[in-house]
Design a protein around this motif. Structure first.
Motif, PDB file in Angstrom:
ATOM      1  N   VAL A 139      -0.013   7.183  12.300  1.00  0.00           N
ATOM      2  CA  VAL A 139       0.403   6.722  11.265  1.00  0.00           C
ATOM      3  C   VAL A 139      -0.114   6.551  10.037  1.00  0.00           C
ATOM      4  CG1 VAL A 139       1.557   3.869  10.548  1.00  0.00           C
ATOM      5  CG2 VAL A 139       1.463   4.884  13.536  1.00  0.00           C
ATOM      6  N   TYR A 140       0.560   7.008   9.055  1.00  0.00           N
ATOM      7  CA  TYR A 140       0.850   6.551   7.473  1.00  0.00           C
ATOM      8  C   TYR A 140       0.954   5.414   6.723  1.00  0.00           C
ATOM      9  CZ  TYR A 140      -0.528   7.356   2.907  1.00  0.00           C
ATOM     10  OH  TYR A 140      -0.619   7.136   1.435  1.00  0.00           O
ATOM     11  N   VAL A 141       0.521   4.749   6.322  1.00  0.00           N
ATOM     12  CA  VAL A 141       1.031   3.486   6.151  1.00  0.00           C
ATOM     13  C   VAL A 141       1.266   3.565   4.290  1.00  0.00           C
ATOM     14  CG1 VAL A 141       1.041   0.693   6.023  1.00  0.00           C
ATOM     15  CG2 VAL A 141       0.555   1.650   8.012  1.00  0.00           C
ATOM     16  N   GLN A 142       2.228   3.062   3.505  1.00  0.00           N
ATOM     17  CA  GLN A 142       1.704   3.187   2.192  1.00  0.00           C
ATOM     18  C   GLN A 142       1.727   0.814   2.117  1.00  0.00           C
ATOM     19  OE1 GLN A 142       6.277   5.144   1.884  1.00  0.00           O
ATOM     20  NE2 GLN A 142       4.963   5.858  -0.440  1.00  0.00           N
ATOM     21  N   LYS A 143       0.878   1.259   1.215  1.00  0.00           N
ATOM     22  CA  LYS A 143      -0.249  -0.450   1.220  1.00  0.00           C
ATOM     23  C   LYS A 143       1.654  -0.795   0.124  1.00  0.00           C
ATOM     24  CE  LYS A 143      -4.422   0.675   1.025  1.00  0.00           C
ATOM     25  NZ  LYS A 143      -5.781   0.711  -0.041  1.00  0.00           N
ATOM     26  N   TYR A 144       2.248  -1.870   0.294  1.00  0.00           N
ATOM     27  CA  TYR A 144       3.307  -2.683  -0.261  1.00  0.00           C
ATOM     28  C   TYR A 144       2.830  -4.418   0.494  1.00  0.00           C
ATOM     29  CZ  TYR A 144       8.290  -3.321  -1.104  1.00  0.00           C
ATOM     30  OH  TYR A 144       9.012  -4.053  -2.248  1.00  0.00           O
ATOM     31  N   PRO A 145       3.090  -4.759  -1.589  1.00  0.00           N
ATOM     32  CA  PRO A 145       3.583  -4.097  -2.454  1.00  0.00           C
ATOM     33  C   PRO A 145       2.292  -3.702  -3.418  1.00  0.00           C
ATOM     34  CG  PRO A 145       3.579  -7.097  -2.292  1.00  0.00           C
ATOM     35  CD  PRO A 145       2.936  -6.188  -0.782  1.00  0.00           C
ATOM     36  N   THR A 146       3.150  -2.838  -3.729  1.00  0.00           N
ATOM     37  CA  THR A 146       2.274  -1.767  -4.450  1.00  0.00           C
ATOM     38  C   THR A 146       2.532  -1.359  -6.008  1.00  0.00           C
ATOM     39  OG1 THR A 146       2.806   0.927  -5.279  1.00  0.00           O
ATOM     40  CG2 THR A 146       4.702   0.282  -4.427  1.00  0.00           C
ATOM     41  N   ASP A 147       1.683  -1.191  -7.030  1.00  0.00           N
ATOM     42  CA  ASP A 147       1.221  -1.248  -8.424  1.00  0.00           C
ATOM     43  C   ASP A 147       2.544   0.026  -8.766  1.00  0.00           C
ATOM     44  OD1 ASP A 147       0.439  -3.398  -8.764  1.00  0.00           O
ATOM     45  OD2 ASP A 147      -2.062  -2.594  -8.575  1.00  0.00           O
ATOM     46  N   LEU A 148       3.020   0.849  -8.444  1.00  0.00           N
ATOM     47  CA  LEU A 148       3.256   2.582  -7.723  1.00  0.00           C
ATOM     48  C   LEU A 148       5.071   1.963  -8.684  1.00  0.00           C
ATOM     49  CD1 LEU A 148       2.097   4.063  -5.038  1.00  0.00           C
ATOM     50  CD2 LEU A 148       1.606   4.313  -7.841  1.00  0.00           C
ATOM     51  N   THR A 149       5.289   2.845  -9.045  1.00  0.00           N
ATOM     52  CA  THR A 149       6.148   2.748  -9.636  1.00  0.00           C
ATOM     53  C   THR A 149       7.686   3.026  -9.336  1.00  0.00           C
ATOM     54  OG1 THR A 149       6.597   5.320 -10.816  1.00  0.00           O
ATOM     55  CG2 THR A 149       6.157   3.384 -11.984  1.00  0.00           C
ATOM     56  N   PRO A 150       8.455   2.650  -8.885  1.00  0.00           N
ATOM     57  CA  PRO A 150       9.383   3.466  -7.284  1.00  0.00           C
ATOM     58  C   PRO A 150       9.543   5.108  -6.920  1.00  0.00           C
ATOM     59  CG  PRO A 150      10.503   1.758  -8.629  1.00  0.00           C
ATOM     60  CD  PRO A 150       9.488   2.652  -9.094  1.00  0.00           C
ATOM     61  N   GLY A 151      10.223   6.109  -8.673  1.00  0.00           N
ATOM     62  CA  GLY A 151       9.354   7.428  -7.919  1.00  0.00           C
ATOM     63  C   GLY A 151       8.253   7.295  -7.678  1.00  0.00           C
ATOM     64  N   ARG A 152       6.858   7.118  -8.059  1.00  0.00           N
ATOM     65  CA  ARG A 152       5.586   7.588  -7.442  1.00  0.00           C
ATOM     66  C   ARG A 152       5.594   6.444  -6.543  1.00  0.00           C
ATOM     67  NH1 ARG A 152       1.189   8.058 -10.938  1.00  0.00           N
ATOM     68  NH2 ARG A 152       0.213   8.824  -8.725  1.00  0.00           N
ATOM     69  N   PHE A 153       6.000   5.659  -5.799  1.00  0.00           N
ATOM     70  CA  PHE A 153       6.018   5.892  -4.261  1.00  0.00           C
ATOM     71  C   PHE A 153       6.610   6.469  -3.608  1.00  0.00           C
ATOM     72  CE2 PHE A 153       7.339   2.781  -0.678  1.00  0.00           C
ATOM     73  CZ  PHE A 153       6.001   2.094  -0.394  1.00  0.00           C
ATOM     74  N   GLU A 154       7.957   7.115  -4.415  1.00  0.00           N
ATOM     75  CA  GLU A 154       8.772   8.236  -2.811  1.00  0.00           C
ATOM     76  C   GLU A 154       8.170   9.367  -2.828  1.00  0.00           C
ATOM     77  OE1 GLU A 154      11.700   7.846  -1.225  1.00  0.00           O
ATOM     78  OE2 GLU A 154      10.906   5.389  -1.248  1.00  0.00           O
ATOM     79  N   GLU A 155       7.234   9.104  -3.723  1.00  0.00           N
ATOM     80  CA  GLU A 155       6.990  10.937  -4.612  1.00  0.00           C
ATOM     81  C   GLU A 155       5.180  10.396  -3.012  1.00  0.00           C
ATOM     82  OE1 GLU A 155       3.360  13.529  -7.520  1.00  0.00           O
ATOM     83  OE2 GLU A 155       5.373  11.734  -7.960  1.00  0.00           O
ATOM     84  N   GLU A 156       4.106   9.453  -2.994  1.00  0.00           N
ATOM     85  CA  GLU A 156       3.827   9.362  -1.557  1.00  0.00           C
ATOM     86  C   GLU A 156       3.999   9.266  -0.715  1.00  0.00           C
ATOM     87  OE1 GLU A 156       1.042   6.028  -0.033  1.00  0.00           O
ATOM     88  OE2 GLU A 156       2.238   5.607  -1.866  1.00  0.00           O
TER      89      GLU A 156
END
Length: 272
Positions: free
Chosen positions: A35-52
């Motif tokens: 399991v990998y969890v992307q921290k959310y809410p995030t300071d990343l832009t939508p594009g960077r979030f999808e890239e992660e």
């Protein structure tokens, strides 16, 4: 045990958690989900979030290629990428399966940090009733041959015995049942002897090899770890306290100190 959940952040320490999980999975013939969890809410832009997200999936595919061949053919290694609070999403994923165990790295600690919980591993332990196995730096056993089972005078102390016995049975491991206390009085000795005898009878009925010992010292954590190192133990089994406020993660209890200080993997079982 039917499923093992392994939090992964792609660090060397978290991969050690995966390697230990594979050791367990091959004995219990169960599946593993990383399991990998992307921290959310995030300071990343939508594009960077999808890239992660894409980067995590690519790294997972590489892990599948490397580690799937190390598992039994009947077992499955998979992954999922989630978003939210890391500890909460890992726990939710474990609760989505029946009879789950979580295996994760504590990432170690040093100095004063030994007595302050900030990592997601500790938050996971306090937020779930699933057994959790934690592993620190450099404590990667290839097999589980000896398990240290400390017994104290609390009423909950014996609740970890059935889970510990499952691990011992799967690995044909020897269990070291140790009565631990900071004081030596007739009352404490009587209670510890009675509890220890009950545990030994439980193990004997299941044809599990065991040894017994009695330890006294100012710090139960330290004497337990010292004993475990002396006998070359591969796992220490403990109970964890519930109802720990997440905003007050200070390590002063026996269980919390053990999780933070033990160089040997720790199996944490929550009282019912």
């Amino acid at each position: 045990m039917k499923h093992i959940i392994v939090p992964i952040d792609f660090s060397k320490e978290s991969i050690n958690g995966l390697r230990l999980a594979i050791t367990f999975a091959n004995r219990f013939n169960c599946d593993i989900q990383m399991v990998y969890v992307q921290k959310y809410p995030t300071d990343l832009t939508p594009g960077r979030f999808e890239e992660e997200h894409r980067s995590a999936e690519q790294k997972f595919e590489e892990l599948l290629t490397e580690y799937s061949p190390k598992m039994l053919e009947s077992a499955n290694l998979s992954f999922i990428v989630k978003k939210g609070k890391i500890y909460r999403e890992v726990v939710n994923q474990a609760h989505a399966f029946e009879d789950s165990v979580i295996v994760c790295s504590t990432h170690g600690a040093s100095g004063f940090e030994e007595f302050f919980i900030g990592s997601n591993a500790f938050r996971i332990i306090s937020a779930t009733d699933c057994p959790v196995v934690t592993i620190r730096h450099g404590s990667m056993p290839r097999d589980i041959q000896k398990i240290v089972l400390p017994i104290d005078i609390t009423t909950d102390t014996r609740q970890k015995v059935p889970v510990t016995a499952e691990f011992a049975k799967a690995f044909n491991a020897e269990v070291h049942v140790i009565g631990v206390a900071t004081l030596q009085t007739d009352e404490i000795d009587l209670k510890l002897n009675a509890y220890t005898k009950q545990v030994c009878n439980y193990l004997k009925e299941r044809d599990i090899r065991f040894q017994t010992a009695s330890l006294r010292g100012d710090n139960i954590t330290d004497i337990t770890i010292e004993y475990a190192l002396d006998v070359n133990a591969d796992l220490v089994s403990i109970m964890t306290e519930q109802n720990i406020a997440l905003s007050d993660f200070v390590l002063f209890s026996y269980a919390q100190q053990m999780l933070s200080k033990s160089p040997i993997p720790v199996l944490s079982v929550t009282p019912k």
